[in-house]
Design an enzyme around this catalytic site. Structure first.
Site, PDB file in Angstrom:
ATOM      1  N   PRO A   1       4.523  -1.829  -0.536  1.00  0.00           N
ATOM      2  CG  PRO A   1       6.328  -0.300  -1.844  1.00  0.00           C
ATOM      3  CD  PRO A   1       5.896  -0.875  -0.390  1.00  0.00           C
ATOM      4  CD  GLU A   2       2.813  -7.730   0.085  1.00  0.00           C
ATOM      5  OE1 GLU A   2       2.933  -9.334  -0.415  1.00  0.00           O
ATOM      6  OE2 GLU A   2       1.830  -7.510   0.898  1.00  0.00           O
TER       7      GLU A   2
END
Length: 271
Positions: free
Chosen positions: A2-3
């Site tokens: 996840p960014e």
DNA sequence: CAGTCGCCCTGCGTGC
DNA sequence: TGCACGCAGGGCGACT
């Protein structure tokens, strides 16, 4: 995994199910994450009501009257809401049981993530205090990034992935933003003009905003709180496209390693 | 201080 | 079918 867009997608997905909810119980099945799950978490949060679900960089903040749960998803972490009696999946490490009958499950195969508890305002937590600016806020602009880059020889891609400069830009969106801005990822940060930094900041903001609109990027196993994938993958122009034709000029996309992370770019479009 | 490197951990795809 | 290997969306701390 996840960014910023994936974390924000997660936040938006789970918030409506959490805000106003009482936490009936917290179960910790595996405390050994990047740091151990805070020992007092279960006791401290039990019986509390979640007032807000916020995000700072890639950190999720579940705020209650007693304190705040700080969650980081690391490389492989995810949160999802299920019915309380739904069987645990492999690598479900923490479960927050809610009065509504649902359960918020933290799953993280690689265990690079974090689940911490703090009684103080989360912005005072050591992991949060040092964080740089939010990329989608107004104080992240060309002047700011240009100033941060002076005297720095590090590759521009590593600079924009440095969470003490700007938060939330990870390996996918760094490559994508540099492509949009026409900046070579290995260029020394201090060797880039102010004008090009203006363009780069616009590119970072636009790629992140568009990815949020698409619900993030699902490469393999990212799903929002409801179990749905993100659709930004089809908009990726360089990430993971080694040897394929550049969508702008047709040249072959190249792959290099910067800061021990794979990096993709077009050698013709990016200078 | 800035920059580089190793490492935390599991799973998956590839090639033999 | 099994095995070894490399690689993966992150970030910290030790070192130069």
């Amino acid at each position: 995994m996840p960014e910023l867009p994936e974390v924000e997608t997660t936040r938006a997905g789970i918030a409506p199910h959490l805000v106003g909810q009482r936490v009936v119980e917290v179960k910790v099945y595996q405390r050994q994450l990047r740091q151990p799950v805070t020992p007092g978490l279960a006791t401290a949060l039990k019986g509390g009501v979640i007032n807000a679900v916020e995000r700072r960089g890639k950190y999720l903040l579940l705020k209650s009257g007693q304190g705040c749960v700080i969650i980081h998803l690391g490389m492989s972490g995810s949160l999802r809401l299920v019915k309380r009696d739904q069987p645990l999946e492999k690598h479900d490490h923490v479960a927050f049981l809610l009065a509504s009958g649902k359960s918020l499950r933290f799953r993280d195969p690689r265990r690079f993530g974090l689940v911490l508890w703090t009684r103080k305002p989360p912005q005072q937590h050591p992991l949060i205090t040092k964080l740089g600016v939010e990329p989608l806020e107004a104080n992240f602009d060309g002047d700011y990034l240009y100033a941060a880059a002076q005297k720095r020889t590090v590759a521009i891609k590593q600079l924009i992935m440095n969470g003490q400069v700007v938060v939330g830009v990870g390996n996918i969106y760094a490559s994508e933003a540099l492509f949009r801005a026409g900046v070579h990822p290995a260029r020394a940060a201090k060797r880039i003009s102010r004008v090009r930094y203006e363009r780069l900041v616009v590119a970072i903001k636009s790629v992140l905003a568009e990815a949020i609109k698409q619900g993030g990027t699902t490469l393999r196993d990212f799903y929002n709180g409801a179990g749905e994938p993100g659709y930004f993958k089809q908009h990726l122009k360089v990430y993971g496209r080694s040897g394929l034709a550049c969508v702008e000029c047709g040249a072959a996309i190249r792959q290099i390693v910067l800061g021990q992370r794979s990096t993709w770019y077009c050698g013709r479009c990016q200078r």
